[in-house]
Scaffold this motif. Structure first.
Motif, mmCIF file in Angstrom:
data_model
loop_
_atom_site.group_PDB
_atom_site.id
_atom_site.type_symbol
_atom_site.label_atom_id
_atom_site.label_comp_id
_atom_site.label_asym_id
_atom_site.label_seq_id
_atom_site.Cartn_x
_atom_site.Cartn_y
_atom_site.Cartn_z
ATOM 1 N N ALA A 5 0.859 -1.179 0.000
ATOM 2 C CA ALA A 5 0.000 0.000 0.000
ATOM 3 C C ALA A 5 0.896 1.230 0.000
ATOM 4 C CB ALA A 5 -0.906 -0.014 1.230
ATOM 5 N N VAL A 6 0.736 2.075 -1.005
ATOM 6 C CA VAL A 6 1.542 3.294 -1.132
ATOM 7 C C VAL A 6 0.630 4.462 -0.752
ATOM 8 C CG1 VAL A 6 3.038 4.650 -2.626
ATOM 9 C CG2 VAL A 6 2.787 2.180 -3.031
ATOM 10 N N PRO A 7 0.870 5.067 0.427
ATOM 11 C CA PRO A 7 -0.060 6.090 0.927
ATOM 12 C C PRO A 7 0.030 7.400 0.173
ATOM 13 C CG PRO A 7 1.848 5.961 2.361
ATOM 14 C CD PRO A 7 1.997 4.856 1.333
ATOM 15 N N GLY A 8 -1.012 8.184 0.347
ATOM 16 C CA GLY A 8 -1.045 9.528 -0.208
ATOM 17 C C GLY A 8 -0.292 10.500 0.678
ATOM 18 N N ARG A 9 -0.736 11.729 0.676
ATOM 19 C CA ARG A 9 -0.043 12.807 1.388
ATOM 20 C C ARG A 9 -0.165 12.694 2.895
ATOM 21 N NH1 ARG A 9 -1.814 18.956 1.332
ATOM 22 N NH2 ARG A 9 -3.758 17.893 1.739
ATOM 23 N N HIS A 16 -10.319 4.220 6.479
ATOM 24 C CA HIS A 16 -9.927 4.298 5.069
ATOM 25 C C HIS A 16 -9.699 2.897 4.510
ATOM 26 C CE1 HIS A 16 -7.480 5.351 1.536
ATOM 27 N NE2 HIS A 16 -7.862 6.604 1.698
ATOM 28 N N TRP A 17 -10.168 2.662 3.288
ATOM 29 C CA TRP A 17 -10.009 1.354 2.651
ATOM 30 C C TRP A 17 -8.565 0.895 2.603
ATOM 31 C CZ3 TRP A 17 -6.932 1.308 -1.661
ATOM 32 C CH2 TRP A 17 -6.737 2.530 -2.320
ATOM 33 N N GLN A 18 -7.624 1.802 2.367
ATOM 34 C CA GLN A 18 -6.227 1.418 2.236
ATOM 35 C C GLN A 18 -5.661 0.934 3.574
ATOM 36 O OE1 GLN A 18 -3.419 4.473 0.964
ATOM 37 N NE2 GLN A 18 -2.631 3.082 -0.588
ATOM 38 N N ARG A 19 -6.059 1.572 4.661
ATOM 39 C CA ARG A 19 -5.581 1.147 5.979
ATOM 40 C C ARG A 19 -6.087 -0.262 6.286
ATOM 41 N NH1 ARG A 19 -2.588 2.928 9.684
ATOM 42 N NH2 ARG A 19 -2.660 5.082 9.007
ATOM 43 N N VAL A 59 2.389 -6.308 -6.048
ATOM 44 C CA VAL A 59 1.378 -5.434 -6.638
ATOM 45 C C VAL A 59 1.346 -4.178 -5.773
ATOM 46 C CG1 VAL A 59 -1.078 -5.104 -7.105
ATOM 47 C CG2 VAL A 59 -0.001 -7.322 -7.575
ATOM 48 N N LEU A 60 1.499 -3.024 -6.390
ATOM 49 C CA LEU A 60 1.452 -1.751 -5.686
ATOM 50 C C LEU A 60 0.020 -1.232 -5.721
ATOM 51 C CD1 LEU A 60 4.647 -0.110 -7.229
ATOM 52 C CD2 LEU A 60 4.452 -1.415 -5.091
ATOM 53 N N VAL A 61 -0.463 -0.766 -4.564
ATOM 54 C CA VAL A 61 -1.805 -0.195 -4.472
ATOM 55 C C VAL A 61 -1.639 1.203 -3.900
ATOM 56 C CG1 VAL A 61 -4.106 -0.414 -3.493
ATOM 57 C CG2 VAL A 61 -2.856 -2.474 -4.198
ATOM 58 N N ALA A 62 -1.657 2.191 -4.786
ATOM 59 C CA ALA A 62 -1.346 3.573 -4.426
ATOM 60 C C ALA A 62 -2.602 4.426 -4.423
ATOM 61 C CB ALA A 62 -0.333 4.142 -5.403
ATOM 62 N N HIS A 63 -2.632 5.372 -3.492
ATOM 63 C CA HIS A 63 -3.744 6.323 -3.428
ATOM 64 C C HIS A 63 -3.181 7.740 -3.479
ATOM 65 C CE1 HIS A 63 -6.894 8.728 -1.207
ATOM 66 N NE2 HIS A 63 -7.553 8.248 -2.236
ATOM 67 N N ASP A 146 -19.070 8.856 -9.446
ATOM 68 C CA ASP A 146 -19.054 10.035 -8.571
ATOM 69 C C ASP A 146 -18.638 9.643 -7.157
ATOM 70 O OD1 ASP A 146 -19.968 11.549 -10.700
ATOM 71 O OD2 ASP A 146 -22.072 11.265 -10.167
ATOM 72 N N VAL A 147 -17.328 9.478 -6.953
ATOM 73 C CA VAL A 147 -16.825 8.979 -5.663
ATOM 74 C C VAL A 147 -15.860 9.953 -4.981
ATOM 75 C CG1 VAL A 147 -17.199 6.552 -6.242
ATOM 76 C CG2 VAL A 147 -15.010 7.627 -6.818
ATOM 77 N N GLY A 148 -15.848 11.213 -5.402
ATOM 78 C CA GLY A 148 -14.937 12.177 -4.784
ATOM 79 C C GLY A 148 -13.500 11.718 -4.931
ATOM 80 N N HIS A 149 -12.731 11.820 -3.853
ATOM 81 C CA HIS A 149 -11.315 11.443 -3.875
ATOM 82 C C HIS A 149 -11.108 9.997 -3.401
ATOM 83 C CE1 HIS A 149 -7.136 12.374 -4.405
ATOM 84 N NE2 HIS A 149 -6.837 12.235 -3.132
ATOM 85 N N LEU A 150 -12.190 9.261 -3.268
ATOM 86 C CA LEU A 150 -12.160 7.862 -2.833
ATOM 87 C C LEU A 150 -11.391 7.714 -1.522
ATOM 88 C CD1 LEU A 150 -12.005 5.445 -5.840
ATOM 89 C CD2 LEU A 150 -12.760 4.811 -3.573
ATOM 90 N N ASP A 151 -11.804 8.495 -0.541
ATOM 91 C CA ASP A 151 -11.161 8.478 0.763
ATOM 92 C C ASP A 151 -12.216 8.414 1.863
ATOM 93 O OD1 ASP A 151 -12.203 11.052 0.580
ATOM 94 O OD2 ASP A 151 -10.267 12.050 0.615
ATOM 95 N N SER A 152 -11.783 8.491 3.099
ATOM 96 C CA SER A 152 -12.711 8.399 4.234
ATOM 97 C C SER A 152 -13.755 9.509 4.201
ATOM 98 C CB SER A 152 -11.943 8.454 5.557
ATOM 99 O OG SER A 152 -11.043 7.377 5.624
#
Length: 170
Positions: A5-9, A16-19, A59-63, A146-152
């Protein structure tokens, strides 16, 4: 197969789905979300260490900004990356002439399969701009709607469609 999982800023919230995905067996952070400020050179170096920690395919999963770190890594390094899921990358092209070299977004095909997930309502990147990235990177473009930034903040949490995309890459 490993998943990184490659986190965002920022630091993803507990919901959050990535966490949630990064807590599963076979998954790890690359790097553990450090929070602001975002120093892309540090993120790329940490990603390189995580990828190189094993010869096993990954496999890299980046947000968000993690997508930019991923394409920067691919421009500068090689490793056993089999695919990447690039979820809602921010559009940084307008700022490029005045931006520091750290923020120059590579616009070349990736050396591995990639799926770019784009939102019709992302405040950081229009759907059309996401299409420009997808074409430049040689990525398949997935219209998430229409999912915005796909975050929490926009309710993701669980993201079954994303899980299906990852399963298709692994």
């Amino acid at each position: 197969m490993r998943f990184l999982a490659v986190p965002g800023r920022g630091v993803p919230k507990a919901t959050h789905w990535q966490r949630e995905w990064a807590s599963r067996p076979g998954w790890a952070w690359a790097p553990e979300p450090p929070g602001p400020p975002l120093v892309l050179a540090d993120r790329v170096a940490a990603l390189d260490l995580a990828i190189g920690a094993s010869g096993e395919p990954v496999v890299l999963v980046a947000h968000s900004a993690g997508c930019i770190a991923t394409v920067m890594w691919a421009e500068r390094h090689r490793g056993p990356v089999s695919a990447a899921l690039l979820v809602t990358p921010p559009w940084l092209r307008e700022a490029e002439p005045d931006a520091a070299a750290d923020w120059r977004v590579p616009m070349a095909p990736l050396p591995f399969r990639a799926v770019l997930v784009a939102s019709r309502t992302d405040p950081y990147c229009t759907f059309a701009s996401a299409g420009v990235y997808a074409e430049a990177w040689g990525a398949e473009l997935f219209d998430a709607g229409d999912v915005g930034h796909l975050d929490s903040k926009t309710g993701f949490g669980p993201w079954p469609a994303g899980e299906a995309l990852v399963a298709g890459l692994g």
